[in-house]
Design an enzyme around this catalytic site. Structure first.
Site, PDB file in Angstrom:
ATOM      1  N   HIS A 236      39.022  47.641  39.486  1.00 13.86           N
ATOM      2  CA  HIS A 236      40.435  47.261  39.320  1.00 13.86           C
ATOM      3  C   HIS A 236      41.542  47.952  39.375  1.00 13.86           C
ATOM      4  O   HIS A 236      41.148  49.087  38.876  1.00 13.86           O
ATOM      5  CB  HIS A 236      40.464  46.517  37.950  1.00 13.86           C
ATOM      6  CG  HIS A 236      41.103  45.801  37.851  1.00 13.86           C
ATOM      7  ND1 HIS A 236      42.821  45.493  37.120  1.00 13.86           N
ATOM      8  CD2 HIS A 236      41.190  44.243  37.308  1.00 13.86           C
ATOM      9  CE1 HIS A 236      42.928  44.616  37.591  1.00 13.86           C
ATOM     10  NE2 HIS A 236      42.497  44.009  37.110  1.00 13.86           N
ATOM     11  N   ARG A 256      51.049  40.964  38.468  1.00 14.84           N
ATOM     12  CA  ARG A 256      51.291  40.995  39.427  1.00 14.84           C
ATOM     13  C   ARG A 256      51.190  39.362  39.817  1.00 14.84           C
ATOM     14  O   ARG A 256      51.901  39.048  40.727  1.00 14.84           O
ATOM     15  CB  ARG A 256      49.971  41.215  40.879  1.00 14.84           C
ATOM     16  CG  ARG A 256      50.333  42.777  40.471  1.00 14.84           C
ATOM     17  CD  ARG A 256      49.368  43.666  41.213  1.00 14.84           C
ATOM     18  NE  ARG A 256      48.325  43.740  40.294  1.00 14.84           N
ATOM     19  CZ  ARG A 256      46.443  43.865  40.696  1.00 14.84           C
ATOM     20  NH1 ARG A 256      46.715  43.845  41.902  1.00 14.84           N
ATOM     21  NH2 ARG A 256      45.803  43.741  40.057  1.00 14.84           N
TER      22      ARG A 256
END
Lengths: 603, 247
Positions: A236, A256
Site C-alpha cells: 500500500h 487521496r
C-alpha cells in the site's frame, strides 16, 4: 496421552473477518450446523482496519457506472491475469451484497437523495465505494457479527488451527488449540471454509496485525491444495513512517480520494511525472482537473494520486531513493492544502476522514488539517492464495473451500482499493453456500489418530528445548530478510539469497524454546506461526523468481518491462509427495466472447 | 537511551503479582510497544491481546496507572516515566492471565438484545432512502470498537458487580443505535427498563470520559433512552406530583 475434546459441525469456517462471517451466515441460512473458529476475539479481525469502502457498481453518484465498467477496471488493475470469471461474478454481485448489508443494519453514508453514497478510489473509473467515513471495515464486520449472533452459529474465540485433517483426499476437519489453557480440540466437519486473511507478518513494514501469518495459505498447502499468484504482494503506497513505533500503519487511500496530494521534499507533486500509457486518457492533465474530479465533477479525470497502488508505491520508492524523500524516509501526503479551495476545510477533513485525523493526532501528535503527513509503502495485501473454483470457491482439495484474502484469482497482479471488502461479501457468501451444499451431500469422514498425535507432539516441542532460540528473534529475522530481498523491487540474486535465508530460518525454527506453560502463551503462538510464515515466504520467493517480468505488485529490477508471454499463465505452488515445494504454470483460460467485448467497449 | 520500568500484572485467574520489567524507551512509543518489547526481550509468555495497533479494533484494553485505556493509543510521552508504569487487565471482568481479562460476558449480553428489524423497503427495487442528518447520531454510536473500557469503568459493573441486572454503557449505546436507526421497527424500551437495568445508571459520565472513540455515551445515548423509558412507562402527572412533594 493427549486429551482431545471433539466438536462436530456440518460446516466449519476458519477465520471470522468479513469473508468468514459472511460464509458462516450463508451456510447457517442453508440450514446446516456451523462452527466459526477465530484466532482472536470476535469482531477484531483485520477487516476492522479497512477504511476506504467497498466497491460496488451501484451507480448512485454517477449513473455511467455498471458491472461492465467495474469488471474492466478490475481486469485492467490486475493486468489481465485475473480469473475473469471471478472478476465477472464480483462486479455483478457486489451491489446486491452491499444492499443486503443495509438490510442487516449497516449505516452507510448517504447521497443527497438518501441513497448509499459512493466515493472515488484508485483504479476505479467512477465513484464506486460504498463507505462509512473512513471506518467501513468496522461497519462491515460489526454488521455481520451482529446479524450472525442470532443465526445459531457456534463461535469459538481465541482458537488456533494447527492442521487440517483428511480422510483420503477429502478434508474432514481440523486440529486446533484454545488459547486460554492450550488444550487441543478436534473439529469434525463435512466441509471446511478457510477465511484466514493475509500474510503481511512475513514483512517488517506491514499494516497487518499479529494474525496475518498466512495460516489458511499454509493449512491448505499442507493439505495438498495449490496456491497461485503468490509473487503478487500489494505494498500500500501510504503507510505511516513516523514515529518509528507506528511505521506501517495504514493511511487510507480515502485521503487521496478526498483531494490529498503527494509531494516530495522539493515540494513537487511528483505523481504527474510518470503516468502509465494505459491510464493516460483517464488521468487528469493538470492539478485543477484532478481537484474537480475529487469533488465529484463528472467531466474531470482522476488525479494521478489515484492511479493503481503498485504504481503509486513505486513512484514513492523512486522519490525516496533519489534523495527527494521526507525527513523520515517517506514522502508528504497533504490534505491540508484544500483550505485554498474550501472555506471550512478543517471541519470538512475531520468529517470525511475522522479516523485519520484521530490516528495522526494521537499517534504522531500531528494535525492533518494543518500539516502534511509523512507516508511510505507498507505491506498490505496478498493477491495470491488458495486456488479456487470461481463459482463455488472450492479448492483443489475436496471439501475445502476458501474465501477472502487467503483465496486467489479475482485480483490478478494487483488489487484495486475497495475490491477487498466487496470480495469478502461476494465470495464469502458463495463459499458458505457451496460448503453447505457439499456438507449436505457428504457425511462425516474418519479422523486418523496418528495424524493427531504427530501434530500435537510437534506443537509441544518448543517447551522442551531449554537453551533453544527465542521465536520472536526468528520472526524478526524473517521479516527483515523478506523486506530486504523480496520486497517492493526484486532481483534474481536477492531472491536466491532469500531462498537460502529461508533454509537457515527453517532450521532455526525447528530449535525454538518457549518458557512458561501452555496457558495463553504468546511466545508459543509465535513459535507455531513460524511454520506458516516460512511456507508463504517460500511460495512468494519461488514464484517471484520464476516471473521474469514486471507486472502489477511484482516488480523485477532485472526485468523492468511487462512481457506478454507471462500473461498466458499463472504460477501455482504445491507440496510434492516428498514435501518439497514445486512450482507449475497454469494456463489462463481464454475469456469468452461476451467478456472480451466488454473489455473492448470499456477501453 | 532512556530506560523505563513497567510494573505488569503476572498471573492467572486465582493468584497474581506485579512484576517489574525495564525496557528502552524511544520516540513515539506507546504502551503496547513497551509490552511487545518486554515480550521479545525478557517475557515471551507475557499474555496480552492486540490486533490493529491503531485504535480501531479495541483488543488491547488495559488499566494504565489505574486508568482504563487502549495500550496502542497511549503514548509514553503522555505519562510520567520517572516512576514505574503499572499495567493491569480490566478489573470489571474476571482475570484470565497477565493482561487478559475474560470479556465473554459482553458477547452473551449482546445476544439478549432484540435484533435489527427493518421496515419494508422504500423503493420497488428493495432499497431504502435515508438522509445523512437522520443517521448522523446512529453513526456516532456505530463508531464503537467494543474495547469495553466503558464497561470496565462503570461503577455499576466494576464496584457493584450488577452484571446480571445491568447491560452496561456499551450495550446501552448498542441499543440506542438500534432504537434510533431510521429503518428499525422493533421496540426495546420495556427491555431497557426490566431486563437491561437502565435505571442503575446514575449519569456519572465515567464511560464517556474513557471512550477512545469519543462517543458521547451518556448525553447522546443513555439519557435519551432513559427519557424514552420514562415517557413510556411512568405516568408524567404522577411524576410531577412526586417532584412537588419533595419540595
Amino acid at each position: 496421552m493427549t486429551d482431545y475434546t471433539t466438536y462436530e459441525h456440518d460446516v466449519l469456517v476458519i477465520g471470522a473477518g468479513g469473508a468468514g462471517l459472511r460464509a458462516a451466515i450463508e451456510a447457517s441460512a442453508a440450514g446446516v450446523s456451523v462452527g466459526l473458529v477465530c484466532k482472536s476475539l470476535l469482531g477484531k479481525a483485520h477487516t476492522v482496519m479497512a477504511e476506504g469502502g467497498m466497491a460496488a457498481a451501484m451507480g448512485h453518484n454517477d449513473d455511467r457506472d455498471n458491472w461492465k465498467v467495474h469488471f474492466s477496471d478490475t481486469m485492467r488493475g490486475g493486468q489481465y491475469i485475473n480469473n475473469w470469471r471471478m472478476a465477472e461474478l464480483h462486479a455483478k454481485e457486489a451491489p446486491d451484497r452491499v444492499r443486503e448489508l443495509e438490510g442487516w443494519g449497516a449505516v452507510f453514508d448517504r447521497t443527497k437523495d438518501g441513497r448509499i453514497n459512493q466515493r472515488n478510489f484508485g483504479g476505479h473509473r467512477y465513484p464506486r465505494l460504498a463507505h462509512v467515513g473512513d471506518r467501513t471495515g468496522l461497519e462491515l464486520i460489526r454488521t455481520l457479527q451482529d446479524h450472525g449472533i442470532h443465526q445459531g452459529i457456534e463461535v469459538y474465540m481465541e482458537v488456533t488451527v494447527l492442521s487440517l485433517l483428511k480422510d483420503g483426499d477429502r478434508v474432514v476437519g481440523c486440529l486446533a488449540y484454545e488459547r486460554e489453557h492450550g488444550r487441543f480440540r478436534i473439529f469434525k466437519a463435512k466441509a471446511v471454509v478457510l477465511a484466514t486473511g493475509g500474510i503481511g507478518r512475513a514483512y517488517k513494514i506491514t499494516s497487518n496485525s499479529w494474525e496475518g501469518t498466512g495460516d489458511g495459505h499454509a493449512l491448505a498447502y499442507d493439505a495438498g491444495a495449490e496456491l497461485i499468484d503468490m509473487e503478487f504482494i500489494q505494498f500500500h503506497p501510504t503507510g505511516m513512517v513516523w514515529p518509528p513505533s507506528v511505521r506501517g500503519i495504514l493511511v487510507t487511500e480515502g485521503v487521496r480520494g478526498e483531494g490529498g496530494v503527494l509531494k516530495n521534499s522539493e515540494g513537487r507533486r511528483f505523481m504527474f511525472d510518470d503516468i502509465p500509457d494505459n491510464y493516460k486518457d483517464q488521468t487528469a492533465s493538470d492539478p485543477e482537473e484532478g481537484w474537480r474530479y475529487t469533488q465529484g465533477d463528472k467531466s474531470a479525470n482522476r488525479p494521478p494520486e489515484l492511479l493503481t497502488r503498485d504504481h503509486v508505491a513505486r513512484c514513492i520508492n523512486r522519490e525516496v531513493k533519489a534523495g527527494r524523500g521526507s525527513p523520515h524516509g517517506g514522502v508528504f501526503l497533504d490534505i491540508a492544502w484544500i483550505k485554498e479551495k474550501l472555506p471550512d476545510a478543517a471541519e470538512h477533513i475531520k468529517k470525511k476522514l475522522p479516523s485519520m485525523y484521530h490516528q495522526f493526532k494521537q499517534l504522531a501528535n500531528l494535525d492533518i488539517t494543518t500539516t502534511p503527513m509523512e507516508v511510505g509503502p507498507t505491506t498490505h495485501y496478498v493477491m495470491g492464495g488458495i486456488r479456487v473454483n470461481a463459482d463455488t470457491q472450492e479448492s483443489t482439495v475436496p471439501g475445502l473451500f476458501a474465501a477472502g484474502e487467503c483465496a486467489a484469482g479475482i485480483n490478478g497482479a494487483n488489487r484495486l482499493g475497495g475490491n477487498s471488502l466487496s470480495d469478502l461479501i461476494v465470495f464469502g457468501k458463495r463459499a458458505g453456500e457451496y460448503a453447505a451444499i457439499f456438507a449436505k451431500e457428504n457425511g462425516h469422514g474418519t479422523i486418523n489418530k496418528k495424524d493427531l498425535d504427530r501434530v500435537t507432539k510437534t506443537a509441544l516441542e518448543p517447551f522442551g528445548r531449554e537453551g533453544g532460540e527465542n521465536p520472536y528473534t526468528i520472526q524478526q529475522d524473517l521479516q527483515e530478510m523478506m523486506q530486504a530481498n523480496v520486497g517492493i523491487v526484486r532481483t534474481h540474486d536477492e531472491i536466491i539469497e532469500a531462498l537460502n535465508g529461508l533454509d537457515i530460518l527453517r532450521n532455526r525454527s525447528a530449535r525454538t524454546f518457549v518458557p512458561g506453560n501452555i496457558d495463553f502463551n504468546p511466545g508459543w503462538h509465535t513459535a507455531l506461526d513460524l511454520h506458516n510464515l516460512l511456507i508463504v515466504s517460500e511460495a512468494i520467493a519461488r514464484a517471484a523468481l520464476e516471473r521474469q517480468e514486471s507486472r502489477g505488485g511484482h516488480f523485477r529490477d532485472d526485468f523492468p518491462a511487462k512481457d506478454p508471454e507471462f500473461a498466458k499463465f499463472n504460477y501455482s505452488v504445491k507440496k510434492d509427495t516428498d514435501g518439497a515445494m514445486i512450482i507449475n504454470k497454469i494456463p489462463i483460460q481464454e475469456m469468452p466472447d461476451y467478456l472480451k467485448q466488454v473489455i473492448e467497449e470499456m477501453g | 537511551m532512556q530506560k523505563a520500568t513497567f510494573s505488569i500484572r503476572r498471573g492467572g485467574r486465582e493468584t497474581a503479582e506485579m512484576v517489574d520489567y525495564q525496557t528502552e524507551v524511544t520516540e513515539g512509543m506507546v504502551v503496547l510497544d513497551a509490552v511487545h518489547q518486554i515480550q521479545a526481550e525478557s517475557a515471551p509468555d507475557l499474555a496480552c491481546r492486540w490486533n490493529c495497533k491503531a485504535g480501531k479494533c479495541g483488543s488491547c484494553s488495559a488499566e494504565i496507572n489505574g486508568m482504563p485505556k487502549l495500550m496502542c493509543m497511549t503514548r509514553l510521552d503522555t505519562i510520567p516515566l520517572d516512576q514505574p508504569v503499572t499495567i493491569e487487565p480490566m478489573r470489571a471482568f474476571p482475570p484470565v492471565k497477565d493482561l487478559i481479562a475474560d470479556v465473554s460476558w459482553n458477547y452473551e449480553v449482546k445476544k439478549r438484545i432484540k435484533k435489527f428489524t427493518p421496515r419494508k423497503p422504500d423503493a420497488e427495487d428493495g432499497t431504502w432512502r435515508m438522509l445523512q442528518e437522520d443517521i448522523d447520531r446512529v453513526q456516532e454510536f456505530r463508531k464503537c470498537i467494543e474495547c469495553f473500557l466503558c464497561q470496565d469503568v462503570c461503577h455499576v459493573l466494576r464496584d457493584h458487580e450488577k452484571h446480571q441486572e445491568f447491560i452496561g454503557p456499551r450495550f446501552l449505546v448498542y441499543t440506542a443505535a438500534l432504537e434510533m436507526h431510521p429503518l428499525d421497527t422493533e421496540d426495546r424500551t420495556e427491555d431497557l427498563k426490566d431486563l437491561f437495568g437502565i435505571g442503575y445508571c446514575n449519569i456519572t459520565k465515567c464511560c464517556t470520559k474513557v471512550c477512545p472513540e469519543n462517543i458521547t455515551i451518556t448525553d447522546n445515548a443513555i439519557i435519551p433512552l432513559k427519557e424514552r423509558v420514562v415517557d413510556e412507562h411512568y405516568d408524567p402527572v404522577m411524576k410531577l406530583v412526586k417532584l412537588f412533594r419533595k419540595k
